[in-house]
Design an enzyme around this catalytic site. Sequence first.
Site, PDB file in Angstrom:
ATOM      1  N   SER A   6       0.838  -1.198   0.000  1.00 11.14           N
ATOM      2  CA  SER A   6       0.000   0.000   0.000  1.00 11.14           C
ATOM      3  C   SER A   6       0.873   1.249   0.000  1.00 11.14           C
ATOM      4  O   SER A   6       1.636   1.499   0.937  1.00 11.14           O
ATOM      5  CB  SER A   6      -0.909   0.012   1.231  1.00 11.14           C
ATOM      6  OG  SER A   6      -1.511   1.285   1.326  1.00 11.14           O
ATOM      7  N   HIS A  31      -1.557  -1.261  -4.072  1.00  8.77           N
ATOM      8  CA  HIS A  31      -2.806  -0.841  -3.430  1.00  8.77           C
ATOM      9  C   HIS A  31      -2.754   0.672  -3.246  1.00  8.77           C
ATOM     10  O   HIS A  31      -1.800   1.214  -2.676  1.00  8.77           O
ATOM     11  CB  HIS A  31      -2.929  -1.561  -2.084  1.00  8.77           C
ATOM     12  CG  HIS A  31      -4.219  -1.335  -1.373  1.00  8.77           C
ATOM     13  ND1 HIS A  31      -5.372  -2.019  -1.692  1.00  8.77           N
ATOM     14  CD2 HIS A  31      -4.539  -0.511  -0.342  1.00  8.77           C
ATOM     15  CE1 HIS A  31      -6.354  -1.632  -0.883  1.00  8.77           C
ATOM     16  NE2 HIS A  31      -5.872  -0.704  -0.059  1.00  8.77           N
ATOM     17  N   ASP A  33      -4.738   3.910  -1.744  1.00  4.75           N
ATOM     18  CA  ASP A  33      -5.775   4.308  -0.789  1.00  4.75           C
ATOM     19  C   ASP A  33      -6.244   5.729  -1.048  1.00  4.75           C
ATOM     20  O   ASP A  33      -5.490   6.682  -0.885  1.00  4.75           O
ATOM     21  CB  ASP A  33      -5.208   4.217   0.634  1.00  4.75           C
ATOM     22  CG  ASP A  33      -5.088   2.786   1.082  1.00  4.75           C
ATOM     23  OD1 ASP A  33      -6.104   2.076   1.084  1.00  4.75           O
ATOM     24  OD2 ASP A  33      -3.955   2.360   1.411  1.00  4.75           O
ATOM     25  N   MET A  35      -8.678   8.672   0.069  1.00  2.00           N
ATOM     26  CA  MET A  35      -9.454   9.146   1.222  1.00  2.00           C
ATOM     27  C   MET A  35      -9.952  10.559   0.955  1.00  2.00           C
ATOM     28  O   MET A  35      -9.181  11.414   0.513  1.00  2.00           O
ATOM     29  CB  MET A  35      -8.566   9.145   2.469  1.00  2.00           C
ATOM     30  CG  MET A  35      -7.945   7.791   2.735  1.00  2.00           C
ATOM     31  SD  MET A  35      -6.847   7.878   4.143  1.00  2.00           S
ATOM     32  CE  MET A  35      -6.329   6.177   4.246  1.00  2.00           C
ATOM     33  N   HIS A  64      -8.591   1.639  -3.702  1.00  2.00           N
ATOM     34  CA  HIS A  64      -9.489   1.515  -2.559  1.00  2.00           C
ATOM     35  C   HIS A  64     -10.124   2.875  -2.274  1.00  2.00           C
ATOM     36  O   HIS A  64      -9.461   3.779  -1.761  1.00  2.00           O
ATOM     37  CB  HIS A  64      -8.649   1.014  -1.363  1.00  2.00           C
ATOM     38  CG  HIS A  64      -9.428   0.818  -0.110  1.00  2.00           C
ATOM     39  ND1 HIS A  64      -8.816   0.532   1.103  1.00  2.00           N
ATOM     40  CD2 HIS A  64     -10.766   0.841   0.148  1.00  2.00           C
ATOM     41  CE1 HIS A  64      -9.744   0.393   2.033  1.00  2.00           C
ATOM     42  NE2 HIS A  64     -10.936   0.594   1.481  1.00  2.00           N
ATOM     43  N   MET A 135     -11.692  -5.373   6.004  1.00  2.44           N
ATOM     44  CA  MET A 135     -10.803  -4.392   6.652  1.00  2.44           C
ATOM     45  C   MET A 135     -10.408  -4.922   8.028  1.00  2.44           C
ATOM     46  O   MET A 135     -11.263  -5.338   8.813  1.00  2.44           O
ATOM     47  CB  MET A 135     -11.502  -3.039   6.818  1.00  2.44           C
ATOM     48  CG  MET A 135     -11.695  -2.229   5.535  1.00  2.44           C
ATOM     49  SD  MET A 135     -10.186  -1.876   4.622  1.00  2.44           S
ATOM     50  CE  MET A 135      -9.236  -0.937   5.818  1.00  2.44           C
ATOM     51  N   GLY A 142      -2.572   4.645   7.879  1.00  2.00           N
ATOM     52  CA  GLY A 142      -1.670   3.500   7.844  1.00  2.00           C
ATOM     53  C   GLY A 142      -1.043   3.301   9.216  1.00  2.00           C
ATOM     54  O   GLY A 142      -1.181   4.153  10.098  1.00  2.00           O
ATOM     55  N   ASP A 173      -6.724  -5.966   4.777  1.00  2.00           N
ATOM     56  CA  ASP A 173      -6.076  -4.659   4.678  1.00  2.00           C
ATOM     57  C   ASP A 173      -6.057  -3.988   6.045  1.00  2.00           C
ATOM     58  O   ASP A 173      -7.112  -3.727   6.629  1.00  2.00           O
ATOM     59  CB  ASP A 173      -6.869  -3.809   3.660  1.00  2.00           C
ATOM     60  CG  ASP A 173      -6.301  -2.412   3.446  1.00  2.00           C
ATOM     61  OD1 ASP A 173      -5.177  -2.136   3.909  1.00  2.00           O
ATOM     62  OD2 ASP A 173      -6.996  -1.602   2.800  1.00  2.00           O
ATOM     63  N   GLY A 174      -4.855  -3.717   6.536  1.00  2.00           N
ATOM     64  CA  GLY A 174      -4.690  -2.997   7.796  1.00  2.00           C
ATOM     65  C   GLY A 174      -3.920  -3.818   8.813  1.00  2.00           C
ATOM     66  O   GLY A 174      -4.366  -4.897   9.216  1.00  2.00           O
ATOM     67  N   GLY A 175      -2.737  -3.320   9.171  1.00  2.49           N
ATOM     68  CA  GLY A 175      -1.936  -4.000  10.188  1.00  2.49           C
ATOM     69  C   GLY A 175      -1.389  -5.345   9.758  1.00  2.49           C
ATOM     70  O   GLY A 175      -1.119  -6.210  10.592  1.00  2.49           O
ATOM     71  N   GLY A 195       1.086  -2.013   4.100  1.00  3.79           N
ATOM     72  CA  GLY A 195       1.737  -0.722   3.911  1.00  3.79           C
ATOM     73  C   GLY A 195       3.051  -0.677   4.650  1.00  3.79           C
ATOM     74  O   GLY A 195       4.107  -1.037   4.113  1.00  3.79           O
TER      75      GLY A 195
HETATM   76  C1  DX5 Z   1      -6.182   1.993   5.875  1.00  6.93           C
HETATM   77  C2  DX5 Z   1      -5.851   1.684   4.437  1.00  6.93           C
HETATM   78  C3  DX5 Z   1      -4.768   0.679   4.291  1.00  6.93           C
HETATM   79  C4  DX5 Z   1      -3.431   1.138   4.826  1.00  6.93           C
HETATM   80  C5  DX5 Z   1      -2.778  -0.064   5.425  1.00  6.93           C
HETATM   81  O1  DX5 Z   1      -7.096   3.014   5.892  1.00  6.93           O
HETATM   82  O2  DX5 Z   1      -6.996   1.180   3.766  1.00  6.93           O
HETATM   83  O3  DX5 Z   1      -4.636   0.211   2.957  1.00  6.93           O
HETATM   84  O4  DX5 Z   1      -2.594   1.668   3.844  1.00  6.93           O
HETATM   85  O5  DX5 Z   1      -1.614   0.333   6.038  1.00  6.93           O
HETATM   86  P1  DX5 Z   1      -0.848  -0.585   7.076  1.00  6.93           P
HETATM   87  O6  DX5 Z   1      -0.458  -1.859   6.348  1.00  6.93           O
HETATM   88  O7  DX5 Z   1       0.327   0.230   7.442  1.00  6.93           O
HETATM   89  O8  DX5 Z   1      -1.781  -0.871   8.223  1.00  6.93           O
HETATM   90 ZN    ZN Z   2      -6.636   0.202   1.735  1.00  2.46          ZN
END
Ligand code: DX5
Ligand code: ZN
Length: 227
Positions: A6, A31, A33, A35, A64, A135, A142, A173-175, A195
């Site tokens: 990401s 990926h 993101d 927002m 995304h 999610m 991130g 996706d996430g962590g 990410g």
């Molecule tokens: C969160 C995003 C993720 C983010 C993940 O809002 O949708 O794609 O980039 O980042 P990491 O892997 O650092 O949690």
């Molecule tokens: Zn994402």
Amino acid sequence: MIIAPSLLAASPAHFGKETARAAKSGAEWLHLDIMDGHFVPNISFGPAIVKSLRPLTKMFFDVHLMCSRPEILLEPFVQAGADQLIIHVELGDQVEPLIWKIKQLGKKVGLAVNPPTAITAAQPYLDKIDMLLVMTVNPGFGGQSFIHECLPKVQQAEAWRRERNLDYRIEVDGGINFETAAECARAGADTFVSGTGLFAHRNMKAAVKKMRQIIHENDPALADLKV
Ligand code: DX5
Ligand code: ZN
């Protein structure tokens, strides 16, 4: 399996260089993101940035959309080079028309489910989508910690896919790091967004290789073959 670094974890001052680094890492997807400062309390980047990255790599662009009004953004992101557009199930009545609009534009459809949303919200759409995104953090930033309570949703998504003989991908996706990627793989995920878990490594190629190996070792489909 697919690994999708990401770009949100990279410095915006170096997006070009970091995209090239991801492209050489052996990961299949990038990926991206998006927002809007409304659906989530943060703003990232828009179609102009994605368009500027498109010539740098042949990687599949997994876009995304964490946006309240994705309908105004679908065409701009398709023109910018998106291969898949992910919308959120939390948009309710808008989901169905958005799915058809993405299909009309000739792109793959992803549907995301936030941690507080029940996975059953995605059930009516399973035969119309290419990917279900579970999610594993609350979207917006991130570098957050993986929410373990989301794992049963991955298991449920996998059970539905098997029972209904469907073929959507299951993305998390996430962590996602080496440890949580293993847990998600065991639960049935096949597409892994990471990410900070990948960009933080100076040698991203080695990090992708290691993550792939760990996922492979935890793939339930291969477990039966092990002695
Ligand atoms: C969160 C995003 C993720 C983010 C993940 O809002 O949708 O794609 O980039 O980042 P990491 O892997 O650092 O949690
Ligand atoms: Zn994402």
